[in-house]
Design a protein around this motif. Structure first.
Motif, short mmCIF file in Angstrom:
data_model
loop_
_atom_site.label_atom_id
_atom_site.label_comp_id
_atom_site.label_asym_id
_atom_site.label_seq_id
_atom_site.Cartn_x
_atom_site.Cartn_y
_atom_site.Cartn_z
N VAL A 1 -1.84 -5.25 -1.73
CA VAL A 1 -3.07 -4.17 -1.17
C VAL A 1 -2.89 -3.90 0.17
CG1 VAL A 1 -5.43 -4.37 -1.01
CG2 VAL A 1 -4.40 -5.41 -2.93
N GLN A 2 -2.41 -4.63 0.96
CA GLN A 2 -2.13 -4.44 2.13
C GLN A 2 -1.18 -3.21 2.57
OE1 GLN A 2 -1.48 -7.76 4.90
NE2 GLN A 2 -0.49 -6.45 6.52
N VAL A 3 -0.18 -3.15 1.74
CA VAL A 3 0.66 -1.86 1.72
C VAL A 3 -0.21 -0.62 1.43
CG1 VAL A 3 2.52 -0.83 0.75
CG2 VAL A 3 3.04 -3.18 1.26
N ILE A 4 -0.89 -0.67 0.38
CA ILE A 4 -1.79 0.51 -0.04
C ILE A 4 -2.80 0.66 1.28
CG2 ILE A 4 -3.74 1.16 -1.24
CD1 ILE A 4 -2.44 -0.48 -3.68
N GLU A 5 -3.35 -0.09 1.88
CA GLU A 5 -4.36 -0.01 2.98
C GLU A 5 -3.43 0.74 4.02
OE1 GLU A 5 -6.72 -2.54 6.49
OE2 GLU A 5 -5.54 -3.62 4.94
N ARG A 6 -2.38 0.20 4.28
CA ARG A 6 -1.53 0.83 5.49
C ARG A 6 -0.98 2.17 5.06
NH1 ARG A 6 2.39 -2.80 5.99
NH2 ARG A 6 3.70 -1.68 4.85
N ASN A 7 -0.65 2.44 3.97
CA ASN A 7 0.07 3.53 3.67
C ASN A 7 -1.25 4.88 3.57
OD1 ASN A 7 2.38 2.41 3.55
ND2 ASN A 7 2.95 2.90 1.19
N ALA A 8 -2.29 4.31 3.01
CA ALA A 8 -3.44 5.40 2.92
C ALA A 8 -4.01 5.64 4.29
CB ALA A 8 -4.52 4.72 2.16
N LYS A 9 -3.91 4.47 5.10
CA LYS A 9 -4.49 4.77 6.54
C LYS A 9 -3.49 5.79 7.29
CE LYS A 9 -6.15 2.26 10.60
NZ LYS A 9 -6.41 1.05 11.23
N GLU A 10 -2.21 5.42 7.06
CA GLU A 10 -1.38 6.40 7.75
C GLU A 10 -0.84 7.66 7.32
OE1 GLU A 10 1.81 3.60 8.83
OE2 GLU A 10 0.41 2.29 9.97
N GLY A 11 -1.26 7.66 5.88
CA GLY A 11 -0.91 8.79 4.96
C GLY A 11 0.67 9.03 4.75
N ILE A 12 1.21 7.81 4.42
CA ILE A 12 2.57 7.58 4.09
C ILE A 12 2.59 7.07 2.78
CG2 ILE A 12 4.82 5.97 4.43
CD1 ILE A 12 3.29 5.68 7.48
N ASP A 13 3.39 7.64 1.90
CA ASP A 13 3.82 7.44 0.29
C ASP A 13 2.47 7.41 -0.12
OD1 ASP A 13 6.50 7.49 0.76
OD2 ASP A 13 6.65 5.24 1.15
N VAL A 14 1.55 8.22 -0.08
CA VAL A 14 0.38 8.03 -0.78
C VAL A 14 0.50 8.31 -2.42
CG1 VAL A 14 -1.23 8.61 1.35
CG2 VAL A 14 -0.31 10.49 -0.03
N GLU A 15 1.63 9.14 -2.65
CA GLU A 15 1.63 9.65 -4.05
C GLU A 15 2.08 8.25 -4.89
OE1 GLU A 15 5.66 9.54 -2.07
OE2 GLU A 15 3.58 10.77 -1.53
N LYS A 16 2.54 7.06 -4.07
CA LYS A 16 2.82 5.89 -5.02
C LYS A 16 1.58 5.03 -5.07
CE LYS A 16 7.52 5.80 -3.23
NZ LYS A 16 8.62 5.06 -2.19
N ILE A 17 0.49 5.41 -4.35
CA ILE A 17 -0.51 4.40 -4.45
C ILE A 17 -1.26 4.43 -5.58
CG2 ILE A 17 -2.96 4.27 -3.27
CD1 ILE A 17 -1.87 5.02 -0.63
N PRO A 18 -1.39 5.38 -6.59
CA PRO A 18 -2.15 5.47 -7.68
C PRO A 18 -1.40 4.42 -8.68
CG PRO A 18 -2.14 7.82 -7.14
CD PRO A 18 -1.25 6.91 -5.96
N ALA A 19 -0.10 4.39 -8.82
CA ALA A 19 0.87 3.70 -9.37
C ALA A 19 0.63 2.09 -9.16
CB ALA A 19 2.17 3.90 -9.62
N ALA A 20 0.76 1.89 -7.74
CA ALA A 20 0.33 0.38 -7.35
C ALA A 20 -1.07 -0.04 -7.69
CB ALA A 20 0.58 0.54 -5.74
N LEU A 21 -2.06 0.73 -7.71
CA LEU A 21 -3.22 0.23 -8.08
C LEU A 21 -3.36 -0.09 -9.48
CD1 LEU A 21 -6.08 -0.17 -6.87
CD2 LEU A 21 -6.50 2.29 -7.24
N VAL A 22 -2.75 0.78 -10.51
CA VAL A 22 -2.50 0.44 -11.78
C VAL A 22 -1.81 -1.00 -11.85
CG1 VAL A 22 -1.37 0.95 -13.96
CG2 VAL A 22 -2.32 2.88 -12.62
N GLU A 23 -0.84 -1.21 -11.31
CA GLU A 23 -0.12 -2.54 -11.29
C GLU A 23 -1.24 -3.77 -10.90
OE1 GLU A 23 3.86 -3.36 -9.82
OE2 GLU A 23 3.61 -1.08 -9.26
N ILE A 24 -1.91 -3.47 -9.71
CA ILE A 24 -2.83 -4.47 -9.28
C ILE A 24 -3.97 -4.71 -10.23
CG2 ILE A 24 -4.60 -4.81 -7.58
CD1 ILE A 24 -2.75 -3.36 -5.49
N LYS A 25 -4.53 -3.69 -10.87
CA LYS A 25 -5.67 -3.90 -11.93
C LYS A 25 -5.08 -4.61 -13.09
CE LYS A 25 -8.51 -0.23 -12.00
NZ LYS A 25 -8.91 1.28 -12.04
N GLN A 26 -3.81 -4.18 -13.71
CA GLN A 26 -3.16 -4.90 -14.69
C GLN A 26 -3.24 -6.46 -14.36
OE1 GLN A 26 0.22 -2.78 -15.26
NE2 GLN A 26 -0.85 -1.12 -16.94
#
Length: 125
Positions: A80-105
């Motif tokens: 989740v910290q990677v998601i937080e950092r990437n979202a904040k910095e606008g880095i690899d945001v296209e990977k965030i939806p898939a990461a969130l799916v994994e976390i929710k599973q």
């Protein structure tokens, strides 16, 4: 990022034990709060990600992050910290939806683990 071995283990409640003075009653209350709050936080995060509102996504990720630490799931907290950092910095945001799916599973597994831990704690009362 998710440690599959942790999915098959009991939760590490050592942080909650320390925080509560080993009070089973307090730990049960904390687990109940987590069960209620984590899905809400993740839904808020999902809405922000769906809207591509990366500032809000970063903020929601920041909010949910520590809850995983309380139950010994540092692997999820770090993810989740990677998601937080990437979202904040606008880095690899296209990977965030898939990461969130994994976390929710994985959350389904965590909720099962929480229920088991709660049952064991209730037996101590």
């Amino acid at each position: 990022m998710i440690n599959p071995a942790k999915s098959n283990e009991d939760l590490d409640l050592s942080y909650l034990r320390e925080m509560s003075g080993d009070s089973a009653e307090f730990m049960i209350e904390m687990l109940d709060t987590l069960v209620e709050q984590i899905p809400i936080y993740l839904e808020d995060l999902q809405k922000a990600v769906d809207a591509k509102d990366w500032k809000a996504a970063s903020e929601f990720a920041h909010k949910v992050k520590p809850t995983f630490y309380y139950v010994g799931r540092e692997d999820i907290r770090d993810y989740v910290q990677v998601i937080e950092r990437n979202a904040k910095e606008g880095i690899d945001v296209e990977k965030i939806p898939a990461a969130l799916v994994e976390i929710k599973q994985e959350l389904n597994i965590i909720l099962t683990q929480v229920a088991k831990s709660k049952t064991e704690l209730e037996a101590q009362l």
